[in-house]
Design a protein around this motif. Structure first.
Motif, PDB file in Angstrom:
ATOM      1  N   HIS A 186      31.602  25.326  31.661  1.00 43.46           N
ATOM      2  CA  HIS A 186      31.447  26.392  32.651  1.00 43.46           C
ATOM      3  C   HIS A 186      32.778  27.039  33.030  1.00 43.46           C
ATOM      4  CE1 HIS A 186      32.476  22.982  35.326  1.00 43.46           C
ATOM      5  NE2 HIS A 186      32.944  23.908  36.146  1.00 43.46           N
ATOM      6  N   ILE A 187      33.893  26.548  32.452  1.00 40.65           N
ATOM      7  CA  ILE A 187      35.224  27.097  32.758  1.00 40.65           C
ATOM      8  C   ILE A 187      35.709  27.913  31.565  1.00 40.65           C
ATOM      9  CG2 ILE A 187      37.613  26.578  33.358  1.00 40.65           C
ATOM     10  CD1 ILE A 187      36.598  23.893  34.504  1.00 40.65           C
ATOM     11  N   THR A 225      33.063  34.032  40.200  1.00 44.70           N
ATOM     12  CA  THR A 225      33.921  33.046  40.836  1.00 44.70           C
ATOM     13  C   THR A 225      35.099  32.758  39.915  1.00 44.70           C
ATOM     14  OG1 THR A 225      31.975  32.047  41.861  1.00 44.70           O
ATOM     15  CG2 THR A 225      33.993  30.760  41.886  1.00 44.70           C
ATOM     16  N   TYR A 226      36.280  32.608  40.485  1.00 40.05           N
ATOM     17  CA  TYR A 226      37.460  32.427  39.631  1.00 40.05           C
ATOM     18  C   TYR A 226      38.488  31.527  40.294  1.00 40.05           C
ATOM     19  CZ  TYR A 226      39.886  35.978  42.509  1.00 40.05           C
ATOM     20  OH  TYR A 226      40.460  36.684  43.542  1.00 40.05           O
ATOM     21  N   LYS A 246      33.264  20.788  41.765  1.00 43.66           N
ATOM     22  CA  LYS A 246      32.573  20.864  43.052  1.00 43.66           C
ATOM     23  C   LYS A 246      32.003  22.250  43.322  1.00 43.66           C
ATOM     24  CE  LYS A 246      36.685  21.829  45.909  1.00 43.66           C
ATOM     25  NZ  LYS A 246      37.509  21.327  47.042  1.00 43.66           N
ATOM     26  N   TYR A 247      32.637  23.292  42.759  1.00 47.53           N
ATOM     27  CA  TYR A 247      32.140  24.649  42.989  1.00 47.53           C
ATOM     28  C   TYR A 247      30.834  24.873  42.215  1.00 47.53           C
ATOM     29  CZ  TYR A 247      36.862  25.050  44.745  1.00 47.53           C
ATOM     30  OH  TYR A 247      38.025  24.825  45.443  1.00 47.53           O
ATOM     31  N   LYS A 248      30.730  24.275  41.048  1.00 41.99           N
ATOM     32  CA  LYS A 248      29.508  24.348  40.258  1.00 41.99           C
ATOM     33  C   LYS A 248      28.396  23.549  40.950  1.00 41.99           C
ATOM     34  CE  LYS A 248      27.979  23.817  35.422  1.00 41.99           C
ATOM     35  NZ  LYS A 248      26.589  23.750  35.739  1.00 41.99           N
ATOM     36  N   GLY A 253      28.511  27.296  44.263  1.00 39.96           N
ATOM     37  CA  GLY A 253      29.489  28.341  44.549  1.00 39.96           C
ATOM     38  C   GLY A 253      29.864  29.156  43.331  1.00 39.96           C
ATOM     39  N   MET A 254      29.070  29.023  42.262  1.00 40.86           N
ATOM     40  CA  MET A 254      29.306  29.783  41.040  1.00 40.86           C
ATOM     41  C   MET A 254      28.016  30.442  40.603  1.00 40.86           C
ATOM     42  SD  MET A 254      31.503  27.044  38.836  1.00 40.86           S
ATOM     43  CE  MET A 254      31.255  28.050  37.367  1.00 40.86           C
ATOM     44  N   PRO A 255      28.117  31.683  40.061  1.00 40.25           N
ATOM     45  CA  PRO A 255      26.914  32.340  39.555  1.00 40.25           C
ATOM     46  C   PRO A 255      26.387  31.621  38.332  1.00 40.25           C
ATOM     47  CG  PRO A 255      28.876  33.628  39.052  1.00 40.25           C
ATOM     48  CD  PRO A 255      29.322  32.496  39.914  1.00 40.25           C
TER      49      PRO A 255
END
Length: 239
Positions: free
Chosen positions: A26-27, A69-70, A231-233, A237-239
């Motif tokens: 996902h990155i 998100t970045y 943690k954002y995934k 917090g990520m599309p």
């Protein structure tokens, strides 16, 4: 999530590409190379921080959609530039990045006398550059290539030292600060000055290795990034 990477003085993001095979799916790794550096070596070098930051800003704009998100990672000089790029992004109306990674760099509002170079004495400056490491055998054994890299480093250090001490500003993104246990011109107390900017969470990760640990230990560095950004995934917090 897109992960933008700003390299160290005299370098390019080419060796950072080793992260790609270790980063989670996902990155997405996005290199931010500087004019006059590989692979943009045909462009003139720049020793003006405002021009460099505007160049970085345009590169981010070209790759980032408003709803994405970045995160941003800056190593050494790249960490200094990241500080200024962060505030330029906010001025341009972008949402703050989810996370900032400052790597082997103290904040621009802190003066680190140990890292100052007498750039008028090019011979001594080049000796110190060589002492820092980061040059492979191909470069060291090729005088023309070594001369090119030394000239890039001298320009970059003129840029760094032209900035002086900047004003303290608050960062409203999560921060991770990485540095190695064998930094030539950085003490732990220099790194911990980032606490003064933290408007949200801040974490400190001391790595084993040289100043160039992000490219010498790509798996270990990518693991820190993966764990940090997971943690954002998981939080949505990520599309």
């Amino acid at each position: 999530m897109k992960l933008f990477c700003i390299p160290h003085a005299g370098g390019s993001t080419i060796p950072y590409n080793a992260w790609k095979k270790h980063l989670h799916d996902h990155i997405e790794f996005i290199p931010l190379d500087l004019p006059g550096h590989m692979p943009r070596f045909r462009e003139p070098l720049c020793d003006n921080v405002e021009d460099i930051v505007n160049d970085l800003l345009q590169s981010v704009k070209n790759s980032l959609h408003p709803d994405e998100t970045y995160a941003l990672y800056g190593h050494s000089m790249g960490g200094m530039l990241l500080y200024f790029l962060y505030f330029r992004l906010l001025e341009e109306g972008y949402e703050p990045p989810a996370h900032l990674f400052f790597s082997s760099r103290w904040p621009p509002y802190h003066h680190n006398e140990k890292a100052q170079y007498d750039l008028e004495n090019e011979k001594e400056s080049k000796r110190r550059f060589l002492g820092m490491g980061g040059f492979n055998e191909i470069i060291l054994n090729n005088p023309s290539m070594l001369d090119y890299h030394m000239n890039v480093l001298l320009t970059d250090f003129r840029l760094i030292q032209s900035v002086g001490t900047s004003s303290l500003r608050t960062i409203y993104s999560d921060i991770t600060v990485l540095w190695s246990d064998k930094e030539p011109d950085i003490e732990d107390e220099d790194i911990y000055k980032w606490k003064l900017s933290a408007g949200k969470s801040i974490a400190f990760v001391k790595m084993k290795g040289s100043h160039f640990f992000p490219t010498e230990e790509p798996l270990k560095t990518a693991n820190v990034i993966n764990v940090t950004l997971r943690k954002y995934k998981e939080s949505g917090g990520m599309p």
